[in-house]
Design a protein around this motif. Sequence first.
Motif, PDB file in Angstrom:
ATOM      1  N   GLN A 250      27.314  31.749  42.730  1.00 58.80           N
ATOM      2  CA  GLN A 250      25.860  31.902  42.754  1.00 58.80           C
ATOM      3  C   GLN A 250      25.510  33.231  42.084  1.00 58.80           C
ATOM      4  O   GLN A 250      26.176  34.240  42.313  1.00 58.80           O
ATOM      5  N   ARG A 251      24.445  33.219  41.285  1.00 58.63           N
ATOM      6  CA  ARG A 251      24.155  34.359  40.417  1.00 58.63           C
ATOM      7  C   ARG A 251      23.934  35.672  41.171  1.00 58.63           C
ATOM      8  O   ARG A 251      24.233  36.742  40.655  1.00 58.63           O
ATOM      9  N   GLU A 252      23.431  35.584  42.395  1.00 54.44           N
ATOM     10  CA  GLU A 252      23.180  36.825  43.151  1.00 54.44           C
ATOM     11  C   GLU A 252      24.469  37.525  43.566  1.00 54.44           C
ATOM     12  O   GLU A 252      24.444  38.673  44.012  1.00 54.44           O
ATOM     13  N   PHE A 253      25.614  36.844  43.387  1.00 54.92           N
ATOM     14  CA  PHE A 253      26.907  37.444  43.714  1.00 54.92           C
ATOM     15  C   PHE A 253      27.725  37.752  42.461  1.00 54.92           C
ATOM     16  O   PHE A 253      28.944  37.907  42.524  1.00 54.92           O
ATOM     17  N   ALA A 254      27.056  37.834  41.321  1.00 51.33           N
ATOM     18  CA  ALA A 254      27.744  38.129  40.064  1.00 51.33           C
ATOM     19  C   ALA A 254      28.369  39.526  40.097  1.00 51.33           C
ATOM     20  O   ALA A 254      27.782  40.476  40.617  1.00 51.33           O
ATOM     21  N   SER A 255      29.580  39.638  39.549  1.00 47.87           N
ATOM     22  CA  SER A 255      30.302  40.915  39.513  1.00 47.87           C
ATOM     23  C   SER A 255      31.397  40.783  38.466  1.00 47.87           C
ATOM     24  O   SER A 255      31.505  39.762  37.786  1.00 47.87           O
ATOM     25  N   PHE A 256      32.258  41.789  38.365  1.00 52.46           N
ATOM     26  CA  PHE A 256      33.350  41.731  37.393  1.00 52.46           C
ATOM     27  C   PHE A 256      34.446  40.743  37.807  1.00 52.46           C
ATOM     28  O   PHE A 256      35.343  40.456  37.033  1.00 52.46           O
ATOM     29  N   VAL A 257      34.381  40.190  39.022  1.00 53.38           N
ATOM     30  CA  VAL A 257      35.283  39.093  39.391  1.00 53.38           C
ATOM     31  C   VAL A 257      34.543  37.753  39.307  1.00 53.38           C
ATOM     32  O   VAL A 257      34.998  36.750  39.852  1.00 53.38           O
ATOM     33  N   GLY A 258      33.413  37.746  38.583  1.00 54.89           N
ATOM     34  CA  GLY A 258      32.646  36.527  38.357  1.00 54.89           C
ATOM     35  C   GLY A 258      31.272  36.856  37.813  1.00 54.89           C
ATOM     36  O   GLY A 258      30.348  37.083  38.570  1.00 54.89           O
ATOM     37  N   LEU A 259      31.144  36.891  36.483  1.00 53.74           N
ATOM     38  CA  LEU A 259      29.859  37.237  35.870  1.00 53.74           C
ATOM     39  C   LEU A 259      28.940  36.030  35.734  1.00 53.74           C
ATOM     40  O   LEU A 259      27.721  36.175  35.780  1.00 53.74           O
ATOM     41  N   HIS A 260      29.514  34.850  35.524  1.00 54.52           N
ATOM     42  CA  HIS A 260      28.731  33.644  35.296  1.00 54.52           C
ATOM     43  C   HIS A 260      29.239  32.525  36.204  1.00 54.52           C
ATOM     44  O   HIS A 260      30.392  32.548  36.638  1.00 54.52           O
ATOM     45  N   PRO A 261      28.395  31.534  36.498  1.00 54.77           N
ATOM     46  CA  PRO A 261      28.812  30.450  37.393  1.00 54.77           C
ATOM     47  C   PRO A 261      30.024  29.671  36.881  1.00 54.77           C
ATOM     48  O   PRO A 261      29.992  29.073  35.814  1.00 54.77           O
ATOM     49  N   LEU A 262      31.087  29.737  37.655  1.00 51.51           N
ATOM     50  CA  LEU A 262      32.289  28.921  37.460  1.00 51.51           C
ATOM     51  C   LEU A 262      32.828  28.610  38.849  1.00 51.51           C
ATOM     52  O   LEU A 262      32.659  29.413  39.780  1.00 51.51           O
ATOM     53  N   PRO A 263      33.513  27.479  39.033  1.00 48.32           N
ATOM     54  CA  PRO A 263      34.247  27.300  40.286  1.00 48.32           C
ATOM     55  C   PRO A 263      35.436  28.252  40.332  1.00 48.32           C
ATOM     56  O   PRO A 263      35.820  28.821  39.301  1.00 48.32           O
ATOM     57  N   VAL A 264      36.014  28.435  41.493  1.00 51.24           N
ATOM     58  CA  VAL A 264      37.134  29.377  41.629  1.00 51.24           C
ATOM     59  C   VAL A 264      38.286  28.967  40.718  1.00 51.24           C
ATOM     60  O   VAL A 264      38.781  29.764  39.923  1.00 51.24           O
ATOM     61  N   ARG A 265      38.713  27.735  40.820  1.00 51.43           N
ATOM     62  CA  ARG A 265      39.765  27.204  39.944  1.00 51.43           C
ATOM     63  C   ARG A 265      39.066  26.332  38.905  1.00 51.43           C
ATOM     64  O   ARG A 265      38.610  25.234  39.210  1.00 51.43           O
ATOM     65  N   HIS A 266      38.969  26.832  37.683  1.00 56.12           N
ATOM     66  CA  HIS A 266      38.038  26.243  36.716  1.00 56.12           C
ATOM     67  C   HIS A 266      38.672  25.246  35.755  1.00 56.12           C
ATOM     68  O   HIS A 266      37.952  24.527  35.056  1.00 56.12           O
ATOM     69  N   ALA A 267      39.995  25.209  35.653  1.00 59.21           N
ATOM     70  CA  ALA A 267      40.730  24.219  34.843  1.00 59.21           C
ATOM     71  C   ALA A 267      40.519  24.359  33.336  1.00 59.21           C
ATOM     72  O   ALA A 267      40.878  23.459  32.582  1.00 59.21           O
TER      73      ALA A 267
END
Length: 255
Positions: free
Chosen positions: A60-77
Amino acid sequence: MLQGIDRLVIDLQDIGARYYTFAWTLALCMKACAKNDIPVTVLDRPNPINGITIEGPLLQREFASFVGLHPLPVRHAMTVGELARHFQETYYQNCDLTVVQLHGWDRKTFFDQTGLPWVMPSPHMPTLDTAAVYPGQCLLEGTNVSEGRGTAKPFETFGAPFIDGYKLCEELNALKLEGVVFRPVQFQPTFQKYSGEVCQGAFIHVTNRKSFKPVLTTLAVLWSLNRMWSGNFAWKQPPYEYEERLLPIDVLAGT
């Protein structure tokens, strides 16, 4: 930093998990190159934990950080080249992107089935076994439980001085999670959490990596730790990965 550069070539072995910061280094490089009219070439590499299995919540965008800048699932394939194309199409349309494509890769395969040698992409990613558990076990970085950094088996080993490893493994094995069993261990990290202290915990043995669900497995670990050692278990406080405000567990989970 880009001054005098004609073309930026990006050659990174990603490991298939949203937290792994190579994806976001790629994204930030593409953003900077688009702004400065510098073309980008990405050398594609296999997703080492297969290019089919997707798991975990969407960021979710409000939790964007350097361990996730854009929406992706954790394991993205996705491969690093596919990530680059996704970033260009969705966020950096002005980036002049070329992807040198993979040939002969079967999306169903894990890295050891490619015939390529495993080279550590970072110090705490020593083996493919590490990469297989990492999409779940990295969540432990958001707690006061050691994720095994400072041992020879980071992320496969975890624990803390307040844990009874035998009781924990008995509890976790009783859940009958698919493709995994837990063995009690003692270890003494040489750095980071509990450096020099004896910890008890578990070693994760993946018995069937096709049915093993790393994110679900670590959520079960967190649930068990919080329930069995509620007086000791705690969420790590910020800062974490350049994030000063949000809880590390929230930026890792992305929700």
